[in-house]
Design an enzyme around this catalytic site. Structure first.
Site, short mmCIF file in Angstrom:
data_model
loop_
_atom_site.label_atom_id
_atom_site.label_comp_id
_atom_site.label_asym_id
_atom_site.label_seq_id
_atom_site.Cartn_x
_atom_site.Cartn_y
_atom_site.Cartn_z
N GLY A 105 0.74 -0.99 0.09
CA GLY A 105 0.06 -0.06 0.09
C GLY A 105 0.84 1.40 0.09
N CYS A 106 1.64 1.33 -0.91
CA CYS A 106 2.74 2.46 -0.89
C CYS A 106 2.41 3.79 -2.04
CB CYS A 106 4.10 2.00 -1.12
SG CYS A 106 4.97 1.11 0.09
N GLY A 149 -0.32 7.80 1.73
CA GLY A 149 -0.11 7.92 3.21
C GLY A 149 1.15 7.40 4.01
N ILE A 150 0.87 6.55 4.91
CA ILE A 150 1.80 6.07 5.79
C ILE A 150 2.82 5.20 4.99
CG2 ILE A 150 2.43 4.45 7.81
CD1 ILE A 150 -0.40 5.29 8.76
N GLY A 151 2.26 4.43 4.20
CA GLY A 151 3.19 3.40 3.26
C GLY A 151 4.24 4.12 2.45
N TYR A 180 -14.48 -1.83 10.79
CA TYR A 180 -13.26 -1.40 10.85
C TYR A 180 -12.41 -1.93 11.98
CZ TYR A 180 -8.93 1.14 10.57
OH TYR A 180 -7.38 1.59 10.51
P1 NAD Z 1 -4.12 5.69 2.74
O1 NAD Z 1 -5.51 5.55 2.25
O2 NAD Z 1 -3.29 6.81 2.33
O3 NAD Z 1 -3.17 4.20 2.64
C1 NAD Z 1 -3.72 2.96 2.41
C2 NAD Z 1 -3.13 2.23 1.17
O4 NAD Z 1 -3.48 0.92 1.04
C3 NAD Z 1 -3.45 3.08 -0.10
O5 NAD Z 1 -2.36 3.35 -0.84
C4 NAD Z 1 -4.11 1.97 -0.78
O6 NAD Z 1 -4.26 2.18 -2.23
C5 NAD Z 1 -3.65 0.64 -0.26
N1 NAD Z 1 -4.59 -0.57 -0.51
C6 NAD Z 1 -5.90 -0.50 -0.28
N2 NAD Z 1 -6.33 -1.76 -0.70
C7 NAD Z 1 -5.27 -2.57 -1.11
C8 NAD Z 1 -5.07 -3.71 -1.81
N3 NAD Z 1 -6.07 -4.45 -1.69
N4 NAD Z 1 -3.71 -3.99 -2.02
C9 NAD Z 1 -2.90 -3.26 -1.98
N5 NAD Z 1 -2.74 -2.11 -1.45
C10 NAD Z 1 -4.11 -1.52 -1.14
O7 NAD Z 1 -4.39 5.49 4.36
P2 NAD Z 1 -3.24 5.53 5.76
O8 NAD Z 1 -3.75 6.10 6.70
O9 NAD Z 1 -1.68 5.46 4.93
O10 NAD Z 1 -3.26 3.90 6.00
C11 NAD Z 1 -2.33 2.83 5.92
C12 NAD Z 1 -2.62 2.01 7.09
O11 NAD Z 1 -2.75 2.64 8.49
C13 NAD Z 1 -3.97 1.16 6.91
O12 NAD Z 1 -3.79 -0.32 7.26
C14 NAD Z 1 -4.85 1.91 8.10
O13 NAD Z 1 -5.90 1.10 8.39
C15 NAD Z 1 -3.86 2.30 9.25
N6 NAD Z 1 -4.01 3.42 10.20
C16 NAD Z 1 -4.49 4.66 9.57
C17 NAD Z 1 -4.96 5.63 10.62
C18 NAD Z 1 -5.49 7.01 9.88
O14 NAD Z 1 -6.00 7.51 10.68
N7 NAD Z 1 -5.17 7.21 8.55
C19 NAD Z 1 -4.85 5.47 11.67
C20 NAD Z 1 -4.43 4.09 12.29
C21 NAD Z 1 -4.23 3.11 11.24
#
Ligand code: NAD
Length: 317
Positions: A9-10, A13-15, A153
């Protein structure tokens, strides 16, 4: 030699932040395989990676819901050698369950839970053979504590936490570490996506009181919490890097200390009353998080003392 790190998931966001931070490591400790479902979305990562692209950072296709794409990505890595797997891909879902279909709910479980399971199943046998490896999962404080209107979730993150809590002991026997990173709110596209979905959803399938509770009370408070307490993707990347480079990586790591007392409530009172009363007051009586945290800390201190006595009685210390 640099460690091979595969991150899911890069594209955002975090990735994305984590992939770039590791690729830019001054000590060149990592070779990053930054994966994404849709290579058409590689633009932001390529721009952020800059000169590290195709040097310490490579971009590959991987959909955590598609076993074939996982296998072909892992097979493309020399000797299938992944030192560190970072399960980051995830999707959010908020709203009253009456307004969500079972298919939509299954979609969240497919990505957030089975996506992690598929990845781990694919790398674990090789890690076991090599008797080394580190599996990291970006979980959430919602992997520890339910939050109103995040039912599915939260369930998906609880599932991941339960899975890892079971696996970690076996893994340790093979010298493989498992770590759960548990962020609170992080300002990313994740938040934008769930709000967008929430704004376009049809709330006629629930009663007006629930619909109002969600659209007025929940959404407004949630937006306020994100803007006051939200961390940046880079903050989470820094925390994750610390966990990865620790001599003995922790099993759990929370990134936002404000949430720690909140997640401890249910451990302080096994009946769950302390947790449910606190959250009820927070949501419907508008007690502040700070007010609640202070009260919770008192109870938790008292409980911790009792627990230490219990541990002594069991003869562990
Ligand atoms: P984000 O939406 O920017 O990133 C999530 C990424 O996962 C996206 O790039 C998306 O394309 C990818 N993704 C979704 N389905 C996929 C699949 N089937 N195969 C490959 N990639 C896929 O959001 P983020 O906040 O960076 O989320 C990253 C992680 O952090 C998630 O697991 C989320 O649950 C967790 N998280 C987020 C928060 C928040 O508040 N944003 C808080 C706690 C945990």
């Amino acid at each position: 030699a640099p460690k091979t790190v595969l991150i899911t998931g890069c594209s955002s966001g975090i990735g994305l932040a984590l992939a770039v931070k590791m690729a830019r490591d001054k000590q060149k400790r990592f070779k990053v395989i930054a994966t994404m479902r849709n290579l058409g979305k590689r633009g932001c990562l390529e721009a952020a990676a800059g000169i590290t692209l195709n040097k310490t950072l490579e971009i590959r296709q991987l959909d955590v819901c598609d076993e074939r794409s996982i296998i072909s990505c892992i097979n493309s890595i020399p000797n299938r050698h992944v030192d560190i797997l970072i399960n980051n891909a995830g999707v959010g879902m908020i709203g009253p369950i009456e307004c969500q279909t079972i298919e939509e709910m299954k979609g969240v479980m497919e990505t957030n839970f089975f996506g992690v399971v598929r990845m781990i199943k694919e790398v674990l046998p090789d890690m076991k053979r090599r008797r080394s490896g580190h599996i990291v999962v970006i979980s959430s404080v919602m992997g520890l504590q339910g939050i109103m209107f995040n039912d599915i979730y939260t369930a998906s993150k609880f599932a991941v936490e339960g899975f890892c809590e079971s696996l970690v002991i076996q893994a340790l026997k093979f010298n493989i570490f498992v770590s759960l990173i548990e962020p609170g709110p992080v300002v990313t596209e994740f938040e934008t996506k769930v709000y967008e979905d929430a704004e376009n959803a049809d709330y006629s399938t629930t009663d007006p009181e629930t619909a109002d509770m969600f659209t007025n009370l929940y959404l407004k408070n949630s937006k306020a919490i994100f803007s006051s307490l939200g961390q940046t993707p880079n903050d989470i990347a820094e925390h994750t890097l610390r966990v990865i480079t620790a001599a003995k990586p922790p099993f759990r790591h929370q990134t936002n200390a404000v949430y720690t007392p909140m997640t401890a409530l249910k451990h302080a009172d096994p009946t769950g009353a302390l947790m449910t009363d606190t959250f009820y007051k927070m949501v419907f009586k508008y007690d502040t998080l700070m007010h609640i945290s202070l009260k919770a800390i008192k109870v938790i201190r008292w409980q911790a003392q009792k627990m230490r006595q219990g541990v002594k009685m069991l003869g562990f210390r």
